[in-house]
Design an enzyme around this catalytic site. Structure first.
Site, PDB file in Angstrom:
ATOM      1  N   ASP A   1      55.112 134.019 -57.967  1.00 61.20           N
ATOM      2  CA  ASP A   1      55.579 132.703 -57.514  1.00 61.20           C
ATOM      3  C   ASP A   1      55.460 131.689 -58.668  1.00 61.20           C
ATOM      4  OD1 ASP A   1      52.761 132.896 -57.433  1.00 61.20           O
ATOM      5  OD2 ASP A   1      52.561 131.475 -55.765  1.00 61.20           O
TER       6      ASP A   1
ATOM      7  N   HIS B   1      43.822 133.414 -63.651  1.00 59.05           N
ATOM      8  CA  HIS B   1      44.077 134.184 -62.428  1.00 59.05           C
ATOM      9  C   HIS B   1      45.069 135.327 -62.675  1.00 59.05           C
ATOM     10  CE1 HIS B   1      41.766 131.445 -60.039  1.00 59.05           C
ATOM     11  NE2 HIS B   1      42.536 130.413 -60.335  1.00 59.05           N
TER      12      HIS B   1
HETATM   13  C1  BDR Z   1      46.403 132.038 -57.269  1.00 51.67           C
HETATM   14  O1  BDR Z   1      47.033 130.896 -56.680  1.00 51.67           O
HETATM   15  C2  BDR Z   1      48.040 130.387 -57.512  1.00 51.67           C
HETATM   16  O2  BDR Z   1      47.885 129.009 -57.718  1.00 51.67           O
HETATM   17  C3  BDR Z   1      47.947 131.109 -58.825  1.00 51.67           C
HETATM   18  O3  BDR Z   1      49.223 131.350 -59.364  1.00 51.67           O
HETATM   19  C4  BDR Z   1      47.222 132.393 -58.513  1.00 51.67           C
HETATM   20  O4  BDR Z   1      48.108 133.434 -58.214  1.00 51.67           O
HETATM   21  C5  BDR Z   1      44.957 131.714 -57.545  1.00 51.67           C
HETATM   22  O5  BDR Z   1      44.281 131.441 -56.358  1.00 51.67           O
HETATM   23 CA    CA Z   2      50.506 133.246 -58.623  1.00 48.79          CA
END
Ligand code: BDR
Ligand code: CA
Length: 322
Positions: free
Chosen positions: A10, A244
């Site tokens: 995303d 992340h």
């Molecule tokens: C996840 O949430 C999104 O904001 C980031 O892309 C990542 O996949 C982290 O909690």
């Molecule tokens: Ca993400």
């Protein structure tokens, strides 16, 4: 041999950093990008994927995925983390970003797994809606996938339990039913959750070095991460930001950077703990046990954060073929 990857995403600032790592790595062949709602609307997420594809010469197919969760109501895109356009509000040249695969993301996943049995790794770093729809429509794909690597969840290791609620992480609470479906499907899942992604931080000094040394990606990453770094500073007083989605790529390239625990994983789908991920370790028997009989998956509980950061830097600056 390169590992064939479909990246379900995303984009999203950290999604984009991960996508570029997969593109730059000589160990990954990025065959497809499937988009999903989350950090941005599905329209913006898809436009961003196409923009990255065009700007950096990716050859991956791009297929459009879900714009709403399976059961719960859709939340708003997390523009306060990723900017209104999903890419930290950098200027995205207006243009006709072409080349969308005609198939829906879940059909693209089904077709690709059937065309390359045992060869494709699914790396999912957003809501798990597309993966759940794919396995729902054609359960036979579970035996065709090489591996499923997920960024999402938080199991309480290293003190990390959530980032949206005290007990839920964004990708999982965004579609908890899809997440439970994916975790309980009999295919080999490894979960890279906050337990490890909150252990790895790209500081402002790190991003400055990347900007200076990565001719291909440095300036772009610097620009898109200004918004993300501000968010982390405001909310957590951090110098830099958590890593992340790139941690899921790291696991695909260098699993030895992580320690994992094994067991069945379930996701709470309603109530105050909605989105909470729970790993049952061991085989103790209970009178009531909703984990019993579910496949054992792997959950990352420790990471060599320095090793991960070095690997990212080395690949993006092409000091070595990594
Ligand atoms: C996840 O949430 C999104 O904001 C980031 O892309 C990542 O996949 C982290 O909690
Ligand atoms: Ca993400």
């Amino acid at each position: 041999m390169k590992r064939k990857v479909i990246f379900d995403t995303d984009p999203g600032i950290d999604d984009t950093m991960a996508m570029l790592w997969a593109h730059a790595s000589s160990q990954i062949e990025l065959v497809g990008i499937t988009t999903v709602f989350g950090n941005a609307t599905i329209e913006n997420a898809t436009r961003n994927a196409l923009y990255i594809k065009q700007r950096f010469g990716l050859t991956a197919d791009v297929a459009v995925g879900a714009d709403t969760p399976l059961v719960v109501a859709a939340g708003e895109p997390t523009t306060f983390v990723h900017g209104d356009n999903g890419l930290g509000d950098i200027e995205i040249p207006a243009g006709d970003y072409q080349g969308i695969d005609k198939r829906a993301a879940h059909d693209y996943i089904i077709d690709s797994l059937k065309a390359h049995p045992g060869e494709i790794t699914l790396i999912a770093v957003g809501r798990l809606t597309n993966l759940a729809l794919a396995v729902e429509k054609d359960p036979s794909i579970a035996s065709l996938v090489k591996e499923v690597i997920i960024m999402g969840g938080a199991f309480g290791y290293n003190g990390h339990t959530g980032n949206v609620t005290p007990f839920a992480e964004a990708n999982i609470i965004g579609d908890p039913h899809a997440a439970d479906r994916v975790m309980t499907t009999d295919w080999p899942v490894t979960v890279v959750g906050l337990d490890v992604t909150h252990q790895t931080v790209m500081t402002s000094d790190y991003i400055d070095r990347l900007r200076m040394n990565s001719a291909s990606y440095g300036e772009f990453i610097y620009q898109i991460t200004r918004f993300y770094a501000d968010f982390h500073k405001k909310v957590a007083g951090m110098d830099g930001f958590y890593v992340h989605d790139s941690s899921a790529i790291a696991y695909a390239i260098a699993p030895e950077l992580f320690k994992v625990k094994e067991g069945a994983v379930r996701v709470i789908t309603e109530g105050p703990a909605m989105g909470h991920t729970l790993l049952k370790e061991g085989d103790k028997r209970y009178p009531i046990d909703e984990w019993s009989g579910k496949p054992k998956q792997r959950v990352c509980v420790e990471v060599d954060d320095k090793g991960l950061l070095e690997l990212y830097m080395a690949t993006m600056t092409q000091r070595a073929a990594l």
